[in-house]
Design a protein around this motif. Structure first.
Motif, PDB file in Angstrom:
ATOM      1  N   ARG A 116      17.129   5.228  -5.446  1.00 51.40           N
ATOM      2  CA  ARG A 116      16.314   5.493  -6.634  1.00 51.40           C
ATOM      3  C   ARG A 116      14.826   5.384  -6.311  1.00 51.40           C
ATOM      4  O   ARG A 116      14.000   6.115  -6.867  1.00 51.40           O
ATOM      5  CB  ARG A 116      16.677   4.519  -7.749  1.00 51.40           C
ATOM      6  CG  ARG A 116      17.982   4.831  -8.470  1.00 51.40           C
ATOM      7  CD  ARG A 116      18.124   3.994  -9.727  1.00 51.40           C
ATOM      8  NE  ARG A 116      19.236   4.448 -10.556  1.00 51.40           N
ATOM      9  CZ  ARG A 116      19.362   4.152 -11.834  1.00 51.40           C
ATOM     10  NH1 ARG A 116      18.453   3.399 -12.431  1.00 51.40           N
ATOM     11  NH2 ARG A 116      20.388   4.606 -12.532  1.00 51.40           N
ATOM     12  N   ALA A 117      14.491   4.466  -5.410  1.00 49.83           N
ATOM     13  CA  ALA A 117      13.078   4.254  -5.080  1.00 49.83           C
ATOM     14  C   ALA A 117      12.434   5.506  -4.509  1.00 49.83           C
ATOM     15  O   ALA A 117      11.232   5.730  -4.675  1.00 49.83           O
ATOM     16  CB  ALA A 117      12.944   3.094  -4.094  1.00 49.83           C
ATOM     17  N   ALA A 118      13.216   6.333  -3.816  1.00 50.59           N
ATOM     18  CA  ALA A 118      12.670   7.549  -3.212  1.00 50.59           C
ATOM     19  C   ALA A 118      12.134   8.509  -4.264  1.00 50.59           C
ATOM     20  O   ALA A 118      11.308   9.377  -3.959  1.00 50.59           O
ATOM     21  CB  ALA A 118      13.742   8.233  -2.366  1.00 50.59           C
ATOM     22  N   TYR A 119      12.576   8.354  -5.515  1.00 51.20           N
ATOM     23  CA  TYR A 119      12.151   9.240  -6.600  1.00 51.20           C
ATOM     24  C   TYR A 119      11.341   8.505  -7.661  1.00 51.20           C
ATOM     25  O   TYR A 119      11.134   9.028  -8.754  1.00 51.20           O
ATOM     26  CB  TYR A 119      13.389   9.901  -7.220  1.00 51.20           C
ATOM     27  CG  TYR A 119      14.162  10.719  -6.220  1.00 51.20           C
ATOM     28  CD1 TYR A 119      13.808  12.030  -5.933  1.00 51.20           C
ATOM     29  CD2 TYR A 119      15.233  10.152  -5.509  1.00 51.20           C
ATOM     30  CE1 TYR A 119      14.493  12.763  -4.988  1.00 51.20           C
ATOM     31  CE2 TYR A 119      15.928  10.887  -4.561  1.00 51.20           C
ATOM     32  CZ  TYR A 119      15.554  12.190  -4.299  1.00 51.20           C
ATOM     33  OH  TYR A 119      16.233  12.909  -3.357  1.00 51.20           O
ATOM     34  N   TYR A 120      10.895   7.289  -7.310  1.00 47.98           N
ATOM     35  CA  TYR A 120      10.101   6.464  -8.233  1.00 47.98           C
ATOM     36  C   TYR A 120      10.902   6.030  -9.451  1.00 47.98           C
ATOM     37  O   TYR A 120      10.336   5.580 -10.456  1.00 47.98           O
ATOM     38  CB  TYR A 120       8.828   7.191  -8.688  1.00 47.98           C
ATOM     39  CG  TYR A 120       7.634   6.976  -7.784  1.00 47.98           C
ATOM     40  CD1 TYR A 120       6.358   6.817  -8.331  1.00 47.98           C
ATOM     41  CD2 TYR A 120       7.753   6.944  -6.405  1.00 47.98           C
ATOM     42  CE1 TYR A 120       5.246   6.637  -7.536  1.00 47.98           C
ATOM     43  CE2 TYR A 120       6.666   6.765  -5.592  1.00 47.98           C
ATOM     44  CZ  TYR A 120       5.404   6.609  -6.149  1.00 47.98           C
ATOM     45  OH  TYR A 120       4.314   6.426  -5.354  1.00 47.98           O
ATOM     46  N   TYR A 121      12.209   6.134  -9.409  1.00 44.81           N
ATOM     47  CA  TYR A 121      13.013   5.621 -10.512  1.00 44.81           C
ATOM     48  C   TYR A 121      12.935   4.094 -10.508  1.00 44.81           C
ATOM     49  O   TYR A 121      12.952   3.453  -9.456  1.00 44.81           O
ATOM     50  CB  TYR A 121      14.473   6.042 -10.372  1.00 44.81           C
ATOM     51  CG  TYR A 121      14.734   7.533 -10.467  1.00 44.81           C
ATOM     52  CD1 TYR A 121      13.943   8.353 -11.258  1.00 44.81           C
ATOM     53  CD2 TYR A 121      15.812   8.115  -9.793  1.00 44.81           C
ATOM     54  CE1 TYR A 121      14.196   9.718 -11.359  1.00 44.81           C
ATOM     55  CE2 TYR A 121      16.083   9.473  -9.883  1.00 44.81           C
ATOM     56  CZ  TYR A 121      15.267  10.273 -10.670  1.00 44.81           C
ATOM     57  OH  TYR A 121      15.530  11.619 -10.771  1.00 44.81           O
TER      58      TYR A 121
END
Length: 310
Positions: free
Chosen positions: A107-112
């Motif tokens: 999720r971090a890869a998409y700023y979620y």
């Protein structure tokens, strides 16, 4: 929260139509109102259901060569109109929890689940799919920007960027805690380019504590200052002194001060830098120097630093 711009139309626009509007005298990238006036053309582009897939197919046939040359973003972003100094247009892909591309990364890869603001205004359209969810907050943007700094966060609502919805995000005002869409989605952004963007920062936030968690961006100047000062280029030290004393951006003042600190040699010079730093009008510099002094105080061989800080 970002301003929702409602504009229903059956008109059909091309990407060239959007680009032509943004290149015309009618568009002022410095004006938020002018950016809002792009909405009718962007909404009409949203009615063009084939252009994006066609562009993606052309990019694949080209082995993504053009994207590789002009697109500085991650593979999540497809650059539709390259930067020309006034604006650019991009498409963002938002995978859901059910999509392999999210499971294979994080999720971090998409700023979620990374509450953040933006360092620029931009206009966005939900182009395809149900749209990403966001918990929206606002703050007054007056923060110094130091990690741990308290800010007045105001929760607004949870909503999503569904197909056809347009929102104007305001720089250093609108915060969102972004969540994956229910199914893969795509948004299209019109991104104005202004001189002020070179000095703005994007921040991450700790929503439960009401504090800035950290800075998500760094300017080129923050990298070039220590490089030029450390290697003695021209009058770099004089420029750093000037920036530390009077630059309008407090983060750049701090960067200049840190560059100057690297030139301090010996306990006496360290002590003088701390004395000077504690007297600086910039709160970011003072806070940094206090923390630095405290760490040096705990080193047994730095008696002169302890004396300087009382």
């Amino acid at each position: 929260m970002p301003h929702v711009i409602r504009h229903e139309t059956d008109a059909l626009a091309t990407l060239d139509d959007l680009a032509d509007h943004c290149r015309s005298a009618a568009f002022d990238p410095e004006s938020r109102d002018s950016l809002a006036q792009v909405a009718p053309v962007l909404r009409a582009l949203g009615n063009n259901r084939s252009f994006l897939a066609e562009m993606a197919l052309d990019a694949l046939k080209d082995a993504c060569r053009e994207q590789g040359l002009s697109n500085g973003y991650s593979p999540q972003v497809m650059l539709l109109v390259p930067p020309d100094g006034r604006f650019f247009v991009r498409a963002n892909l938002w995978p859901s929890d059910h999509d392999a591309m999210l499971r294979d990364s994080s999720r971090a890869a998409y700023y979620y689940n990374r509450p953040h603001d933006h360092a620029f205004d931009f206009l966005t359209l939900g182009y395809a799919g149900p749209g990403y969810w966001s918990d929206y907050y606002e703050y007054d943007g007056a923060a110094e920007g130091v990690a741990g700094e308290a800010v007045d966060l105001r929760f607004i609502e949870r909503s999503r960027l569904e197909e056809g919805k347009m929102m104007l995000y305001r720089a250093n005002v609108d915060i969102h805690d972004q969540l994956p869409p229910d199914a893969m989605s795509v948004s299209i952004n019109v991104m104005p380019m202004t001189a002020a963007q070179a000095w703005r920062r994007q921040y991450f936030f700790d929503l439960s504590a009401g504090r800035i968690e950290g800075c998500a961006t760094i300017t080129a100047a923050e990298i070039l200052l220590p490089l030029s000062v450390r290697f003695g280029a021209g009058n770099a030290r004089d420029l750093a002194e000037s920036f530390a004393a009077s630059h309008p951006d407090p983060r750049l003042r701090l960067a200049a001060w840190k560059a100057l600190e690297t030139q301090a040699s010996g306990d006496a010079e360290e002590s003088r830098m701390i004395e000077r730093g504690l007297a600086q009008p910039c709160a970011l510099i003072r806070d940094h120097v206090r923390r630095r002094a405290e760490s040096l105080r705990n080193e047994p061989d730095i008696a002169v630093i302890a004396a300087a800080t009382g």
